[in-house]
Design a protein around this motif. Structure first.
Motif, short mmCIF file in Angstrom:
data_model
loop_
_atom_site.label_atom_id
_atom_site.label_comp_id
_atom_site.label_asym_id
_atom_site.label_seq_id
_atom_site.Cartn_x
_atom_site.Cartn_y
_atom_site.Cartn_z
N ASN A 1 0.80 -1.23 0.00
CA ASN A 1 0.00 0.00 0.00
C ASN A 1 0.83 1.27 0.00
N SER A 2 2.15 1.15 0.11
CA SER A 2 2.98 2.36 0.12
C SER A 2 4.18 2.21 -0.80
N SER A 3 3.99 1.49 -1.93
CA SER A 3 5.12 1.18 -2.79
C SER A 3 4.89 1.51 -4.26
N TYR A 4 5.98 1.94 -4.92
CA TYR A 4 6.03 1.99 -6.37
C TYR A 4 6.46 0.61 -6.84
N LYS A 5 6.00 0.19 -8.01
CA LYS A 5 6.32 -1.15 -8.49
C LYS A 5 6.97 -1.07 -9.87
N ILE A 6 8.10 -1.78 -10.00
CA ILE A 6 8.83 -1.85 -11.27
C ILE A 6 9.01 -3.32 -11.62
N PHE A 7 8.47 -3.74 -12.77
CA PHE A 7 8.57 -5.12 -13.20
C PHE A 7 9.50 -5.20 -14.41
N LEU A 8 10.69 -5.72 -14.20
CA LEU A 8 11.69 -5.81 -15.26
C LEU A 8 11.46 -7.04 -16.12
N GLN A 9 11.69 -6.87 -17.42
CA GLN A 9 11.54 -7.97 -18.36
C GLN A 9 12.76 -8.03 -19.28
N GLY A 10 12.72 -8.90 -20.25
CA GLY A 10 13.81 -9.00 -21.21
C GLY A 10 14.84 -10.05 -20.83
N LYS A 11 15.87 -10.17 -21.68
CA LYS A 11 16.93 -11.15 -21.47
C LYS A 11 17.80 -10.76 -20.28
#
Length: 249
Positions: free
Chosen positions: A228-238
């Motif tokens: 509830n108090s976070s930014y989210k970064i979802f990394l993809q790729g090789k």
């Protein structure tokens, strides 16, 4: 016999103003500086001492943070489309407002995709604004808790780690935890929620954390405070690690 200027320089050094003293001596020997007003010369002296102290503080903070990669730079983020990194999000976080407001960052991705590097880049960037940062892998954090528990320093250690402006926990919930470890995680998160910032680097999405935490009310409490108090970064790729290895060959 000491001159007035040498006496001033000596006293400045005694007051632990070495850069101020050196620049003062240089100005006294440089005729062109005598043409400037007192205010201009004084400002130059103060600026040099201030800049030196700021740089020393930044370097000290970077060293104390124990980064996996202390050379990681937020300006070097790879924005290739396949990596799925939103430039506006990174630029927004680079203001360090999230640290000021006690918010968190969750970085999720497969092994080798650059989670650790990005977490360190955020950490180094925070150090540049003189925030105190600590990088630690979750297995090491849990081991430290176990050690201080045996030594009777559990509360002191918890208080210490709760005061860090930005705590970066790498390999977060890579494996399942036991009841004692789950409670340690809750204590850390609870003490830091809405007060200090935490970056969590994990191979698992938050949806998978509940199982790693053993489900139940404590697990739910941990997730509730983080998500509830976070930014989210979802990394993809090789794997960035594989690409780097190819470049070295």
């Amino acid at each position: 016999m000491k001159t007035i200027n040498s006496e001033i320089a000596e006293k400045l050094r005694e007051m632990r103003l070495p850069v101020f003293a050196s620049e003062f001596e240089r100005q006294c020997l440089e005729p062109s500086d005598q043409e400037d007003s007192f205010e201009v010369r004084l400002k130059r002296l103060v600026d040099m001492e201030y800049d030196s102290r700021t740089n020393n503080t930044i370097q000290k903070n970077i060293k104390m943070a124990k980064f996996y990669d202390s050379n990681a730079n937020i300006n070097d983020v790879d924005y290739r489309p396949e990596r799925n990194i939103d430039r506006s999000t990174i630029e927004s976080l680079s203001t360090n407002e999230y640290v000021k407001n006690g918010l968190n960052i969750i970085i999720v991705g497969a092994s080798g995709c650059g989670k650790t590097w990005l977490g360190c880049a955020f950490g180094v960037h925070a150090c540049m604004e003189k925030y105190k940062v600590r990088y630690i892998r979750m297995p090491e954090l849990l081991s430290e808790f176990e050690a201080v528990r045996i030594q009777g320093r559990y509360r002191d250690y918890l208080k210490q780690i709760s005061k860090i402006d930005l705590l970066i926990i790498d390999e977060f919930l890579l494996t399942s935890v036991n009841e004692s470890e789950r409670n340690d995680i809750l204590e850390v998160i609870e003490k830091r929620t809405n007060r200090k910032s935490t970056i969590l680097c994990s191979q698992w999405t938050p949806e998978g954390w509940l199982e790693k935490l053993g489900n139940g009310p404590v697990a739910e409490a941990i997730l509730d405070r983080i998500i509830n108090s976070s930014y989210k970064i979802f990394l993809q790729g090789k794997s960035m690690r594989e690409e780097y290895s190819k470049l070295k060959k």
